[in-house]
Design a protein around this motif. Sequence first.
Motif, mmCIF file in Angstrom:
data_model
loop_
_atom_site.group_PDB
_atom_site.id
_atom_site.type_symbol
_atom_site.label_atom_id
_atom_site.label_comp_id
_atom_site.label_asym_id
_atom_site.label_seq_id
_atom_site.Cartn_x
_atom_site.Cartn_y
_atom_site.Cartn_z
ATOM 1 N N SER A 146 -7.676 -8.601 6.496
ATOM 2 C CA SER A 146 -6.334 -8.047 6.343
ATOM 3 C C SER A 146 -5.651 -8.789 5.199
ATOM 4 O O SER A 146 -6.216 -9.719 4.633
ATOM 5 C CB SER A 146 -5.507 -8.193 7.628
ATOM 6 N N ASP A 198 -11.299 -2.403 0.808
ATOM 7 C CA ASP A 198 -12.309 -1.703 1.599
ATOM 8 C C ASP A 198 -13.711 -2.273 1.427
ATOM 9 O O ASP A 198 -14.687 -1.656 1.847
ATOM 10 C CB ASP A 198 -12.340 -0.213 1.217
ATOM 11 N N ALA A 237 3.567 2.055 1.523
ATOM 12 C CA ALA A 237 4.297 2.419 2.742
ATOM 13 C C ALA A 237 5.796 2.224 2.540
ATOM 14 O O ALA A 237 6.229 1.258 1.929
ATOM 15 C CB ALA A 237 3.815 1.574 3.913
ATOM 16 N N ARG A 250 -3.873 0.784 -4.596
ATOM 17 C CA ARG A 250 -3.021 1.256 -3.506
ATOM 18 C C ARG A 250 -1.539 0.978 -3.761
ATOM 19 O O ARG A 250 -0.684 1.482 -3.042
ATOM 20 C CB ARG A 250 -3.434 0.595 -2.198
ATOM 21 N N ILE A 274 -3.838 -3.506 5.116
ATOM 22 C CA ILE A 274 -5.147 -3.413 4.470
ATOM 23 C C ILE A 274 -5.113 -4.106 3.110
ATOM 24 O O ILE A 274 -4.210 -3.884 2.302
ATOM 25 C CB ILE A 274 -5.559 -1.941 4.294
ATOM 26 N N ASN A 307 -10.778 -0.786 8.714
ATOM 27 C CA ASN A 307 -9.537 -0.379 8.055
ATOM 28 C C ASN A 307 -9.067 0.989 8.533
ATOM 29 O O ASN A 307 -7.866 1.228 8.698
ATOM 30 C CB ASN A 307 -9.718 -0.362 6.541
ATOM 31 N N GLU A 308 -10.021 1.891 8.744
ATOM 32 C CA GLU A 308 -9.671 3.255 9.147
ATOM 33 C C GLU A 308 -9.261 3.354 10.614
ATOM 34 O O GLU A 308 -8.409 4.172 10.967
ATOM 35 C CB GLU A 308 -10.861 4.188 8.897
ATOM 36 N N ASN A 332 0.805 -1.225 0.000
ATOM 37 C CA ASN A 332 0.000 0.000 0.000
ATOM 38 C C ASN A 332 0.835 1.271 0.000
ATOM 39 O O ASN A 332 0.432 2.302 0.546
ATOM 40 C CB ASN A 332 -0.971 0.005 1.187
ATOM 41 N N GLU A 366 -14.679 -0.829 5.874
ATOM 42 C CA GLU A 366 -14.062 0.493 5.789
ATOM 43 C C GLU A 366 -13.738 1.042 7.171
ATOM 44 O O GLU A 366 -12.642 1.582 7.405
ATOM 45 C CB GLU A 366 -15.002 1.457 5.054
ATOM 46 N N PRO A 392 -3.414 -1.311 10.635
ATOM 47 C CA PRO A 392 -2.315 -0.525 10.047
ATOM 48 C C PRO A 392 -2.450 -0.488 8.528
ATOM 49 O O PRO A 392 -2.879 -1.474 7.908
ATOM 50 C CB PRO A 392 -1.059 -1.311 10.463
ATOM 51 N N ASP A 393 -2.107 0.637 7.912
ATOM 52 C CA ASP A 393 -2.258 0.790 6.466
ATOM 53 C C ASP A 393 -1.583 -0.342 5.700
ATOM 54 O O ASP A 393 -2.089 -0.815 4.675
ATOM 55 C CB ASP A 393 -1.671 2.127 6.006
ATOM 56 N N ILE A 394 -0.454 -0.805 6.194
ATOM 57 C CA ILE A 394 0.335 -1.810 5.488
ATOM 58 C C ILE A 394 -0.379 -3.165 5.437
ATOM 59 O O ILE A 394 -0.054 -4.015 4.609
ATOM 60 C CB ILE A 394 1.724 -1.956 6.148
#
Length: 296
Positions: free
Chosen positions: A241, A282, A36, A113, A279, A270-271, A34, A267, A275-277
């Motif tokens: 995840s 959504d 990162a 992403r 996801i 996820n928010e 994503n 969603e 962690p963003d990495i």
Amino acid sequence: MRYMRYQKFIETVKEHIKQVLQKQVYVQPVLKNNGAIYDGLVILDPTHNISPTIYLNPYFHRYLDGVAMEDIYEDILQVYQNNLPKDDFDISVFQDYTKAKERIVMKLIHAERNQQLLQQVPHIQIYDLAIVFLCNINDYMDTYATILIYNQHLKLWDVDTNALYEAAKLNSKRILPPRLDNLHDVFEHITDESLDFLEELNISILTNPLKLYGATCMVYPDLLGEIADIYEDDVIIIPSSVHEVLVFPSKKLPDGYTLEYLNTMVENVNETELPDIEILSDHVYYYHRDTKEITY
């Protein structure tokens, strides 16, 4: 100010580990899932031609939470010792595709992403996701390690993406076989009321034995069809995840719980929780048993 603090943290860790181990140490930025960027601490050991990469970003967050530097040093050194290679990596694997193809596995990521990464690596677009390819460089499952395959590897091997895909479909089921665990059995500590709800949904966790990028199992050939046959129903897939997905039969979806509601739930998780990495997506996916297709 926080950036400067982070840079000082990285330099302090690097110098301490270098002094303790008396080895060459450097920090390498790595493009992760994503988009990162993670800073990997690499410790070169002259007795081996490979070395584990220890990502420092999570340690910085622990430092900000009040963890002492001495504890961080100790943890990093322990991770390094636990992941030291048992043998050298056979470099000829990357020179001879007949060797490499037995080690190639799949990894599932979100396409939009990861646009920057997908420009550099061979991949297969599937739904709104993308399959990229890894080469397993360790024969020991307790220290599983991989190298991401880039476009230059294809040129070296003189093969195309489809060849990687065909190899990866076979190897992934063998090296990282699918594992389906009932959510009720995994979370035995939850309340009776929650247990009743989960039993009603018949939710299971789909992953692999390492629980590492286990969401990839959802694109293993014929696997969702086998699960649908067990359920005797279509399958709803919740991407919890990149490491796992939740699956359950569509007939178990309670009244009032639409797919749009589940999308909103994913969603929100996820928010706020993930962690963003980690996801994957959504929204949920829907496997149609009759047509063997996935919609979303």
